[in-house]
Design a protein around this motif. Structure first.
Motif, PDB file in Angstrom:
ATOM      1  N   ASP A  11     -87.195 -54.429  27.489  1.00  0.00           N
ATOM      2  CA  ASP A  11     -87.536 -53.222  26.733  1.00  0.00           C
ATOM      3  C   ASP A  11     -87.206 -53.493  25.273  1.00  0.00           C
ATOM      4  O   ASP A  11     -86.205 -54.145  24.976  1.00  0.00           O
ATOM      5  CB  ASP A  11     -86.742 -52.016  27.242  1.00  0.00           C
ATOM      6  CG  ASP A  11     -87.335 -50.701  26.782  1.00  0.00           C
ATOM      7  OD1 ASP A  11     -87.417 -50.491  25.548  1.00  0.00           O
ATOM      8  OD2 ASP A  11     -87.724 -49.904  27.634  1.00  0.00           O
ATOM      9  N   ASP A  12     -88.033 -53.008  24.365  1.00  0.00           N
ATOM     10  CA  ASP A  12     -87.780 -53.239  22.944  1.00  0.00           C
ATOM     11  C   ASP A  12     -86.731 -52.293  22.373  1.00  0.00           C
ATOM     12  O   ASP A  12     -86.282 -52.473  21.255  1.00  0.00           O
ATOM     13  CB  ASP A  12     -89.084 -53.132  22.141  1.00  0.00           C
ATOM     14  CG  ASP A  12     -89.728 -51.768  22.249  1.00  0.00           C
ATOM     15  OD1 ASP A  12     -89.859 -51.262  23.387  1.00  0.00           O
ATOM     16  OD2 ASP A  12     -90.114 -51.203  21.206  1.00  0.00           O
ATOM     17  N   ASP A  13     -86.313 -51.299  23.150  1.00  0.00           N
ATOM     18  CA  ASP A  13     -85.329 -50.319  22.700  1.00  0.00           C
ATOM     19  C   ASP A  13     -83.944 -50.677  23.267  1.00  0.00           C
ATOM     20  O   ASP A  13     -83.670 -50.466  24.449  1.00  0.00           O
ATOM     21  CB  ASP A  13     -85.755 -48.930  23.175  1.00  0.00           C
ATOM     22  CG  ASP A  13     -84.881 -47.815  22.640  1.00  0.00           C
ATOM     23  OD1 ASP A  13     -83.698 -48.075  22.318  1.00  0.00           O
ATOM     24  OD2 ASP A  13     -85.365 -46.683  22.560  1.00  0.00           O
ATOM     25  N   THR A  35     -84.735 -57.834  24.703  1.00  0.00           N
ATOM     26  CA  THR A  35     -85.625 -56.961  23.940  1.00  0.00           C
ATOM     27  C   THR A  35     -86.869 -57.695  23.467  1.00  0.00           C
ATOM     28  O   THR A  35     -87.710 -57.121  22.794  1.00  0.00           O
ATOM     29  CB  THR A  35     -84.899 -56.382  22.708  1.00  0.00           C
ATOM     30  OG1 THR A  35     -84.421 -57.457  21.903  1.00  0.00           O
ATOM     31  CG2 THR A  35     -83.755 -55.469  23.120  1.00  0.00           C
ATOM     32  N   ASN A  36     -87.001 -58.944  23.844  1.00  0.00           N
ATOM     33  CA  ASN A  36     -88.093 -59.785  23.369  1.00  0.00           C
ATOM     34  C   ASN A  36     -88.889 -60.342  24.553  1.00  0.00           C
ATOM     35  O   ASN A  36     -88.308 -60.948  25.450  1.00  0.00           O
ATOM     36  CB  ASN A  36     -87.483 -60.924  22.536  1.00  0.00           C
ATOM     37  CG  ASN A  36     -88.499 -61.881  22.019  1.00  0.00           C
ATOM     38  OD1 ASN A  36     -89.092 -62.635  22.783  1.00  0.00           O
ATOM     39  ND2 ASN A  36     -88.687 -61.885  20.715  1.00  0.00           N
ATOM     40  N   ASP A  55     -90.973 -52.741  30.278  1.00  0.00           N
ATOM     41  CA  ASP A  55     -91.440 -51.619  29.460  1.00  0.00           C
ATOM     42  C   ASP A  55     -92.930 -51.811  29.213  1.00  0.00           C
ATOM     43  O   ASP A  55     -93.370 -52.899  28.835  1.00  0.00           O
ATOM     44  CB  ASP A  55     -90.668 -51.595  28.140  1.00  0.00           C
ATOM     45  CG  ASP A  55     -91.095 -50.474  27.223  1.00  0.00           C
ATOM     46  OD1 ASP A  55     -91.753 -49.524  27.688  1.00  0.00           O
ATOM     47  OD2 ASP A  55     -90.762 -50.538  26.026  1.00  0.00           O
ATOM     48  N   MET A  58     -94.682 -51.867  24.218  1.00  0.00           N
ATOM     49  CA  MET A  58     -93.829 -52.682  23.346  1.00  0.00           C
ATOM     50  C   MET A  58     -94.681 -53.251  22.228  1.00  0.00           C
ATOM     51  O   MET A  58     -95.882 -53.442  22.401  1.00  0.00           O
ATOM     52  CB  MET A  58     -93.186 -53.820  24.145  1.00  0.00           C
ATOM     53  CG  MET A  58     -92.240 -53.334  25.193  1.00  0.00           C
ATOM     54  SD  MET A  58     -91.121 -54.610  25.802  1.00  0.00           S
ATOM     55  CE  MET A  58     -91.994 -56.100  25.575  1.00  0.00           C
ATOM     56  N   GLU A  60     -96.160 -56.103  19.746  1.00  0.00           N
ATOM     57  CA  GLU A  60     -96.613 -57.490  19.893  1.00  0.00           C
ATOM     58  C   GLU A  60     -97.184 -57.791  21.271  1.00  0.00           C
ATOM     59  O   GLU A  60     -98.346 -58.110  21.390  1.00  0.00           O
ATOM     60  CB  GLU A  60     -95.509 -58.488  19.549  1.00  0.00           C
ATOM     61  CG  GLU A  60     -95.048 -58.422  18.113  1.00  0.00           C
ATOM     62  CD  GLU A  60     -93.962 -59.413  17.823  1.00  0.00           C
ATOM     63  OE1 GLU A  60     -93.938 -60.485  18.444  1.00  0.00           O
ATOM     64  OE2 GLU A  60     -93.126 -59.101  16.963  1.00  0.00           O
ATOM     65  N   SER A  62     -97.416 -56.252  25.227  1.00  0.00           N
ATOM     66  CA  SER A  62     -97.119 -55.115  26.103  1.00  0.00           C
ATOM     67  C   SER A  62     -96.530 -55.597  27.431  1.00  0.00           C
ATOM     68  O   SER A  62     -96.645 -56.769  27.789  1.00  0.00           O
ATOM     69  CB  SER A  62     -98.387 -54.305  26.387  1.00  0.00           C
ATOM     70  OG  SER A  62     -99.214 -54.978  27.315  1.00  0.00           O
TER      71      SER A  62
END
Length: 90
Positions: A11-13, A35-36, A55, A58, A60, A62
């Protein structure tokens, strides 16, 4: 090492990841998170999870794209849960 299982999350969050890591760890899971998307793909086989959580929304790359990029061996390792949260002020 957990007797319940191992979960690998993307997840990016970072706040969301921390919240879920605490929630799942309290229930006995070992939780690994990044997160990446590129790091996720790099470590997917090394972590040997019982479950992947991706997630959907995201930047860049998905979650759907990450799922497509997971190699066949990783897909055979564990089921995948697609997850997202959207803000709706109404």
């Amino acid at each position: 090492m957990s007797k319940v299982g191992k979960i690998f999350m993307l997840d990016d969050d970072a706040i969301f990841l921390d919240m879920y890591r605490e929630l799942l760890a309290a229930r006995g899971y070992d939780v690994f998170s990044v997160t990446n998307a590129y790091k996720f793909l790099l470590y997917a086989r090394e972590v040997h999870p019982d479950l992947f959580i991706l997630d959907v929304n995201m930047p860049e790359v998905s979650g759907w794209e990450v799922l497509q990029l997971l190699d066949e061996e990783s897909k055979k390792l564990a089921p995948v849960v697609m997850l997202t949260m959207l803000s709706d002020k109404n």
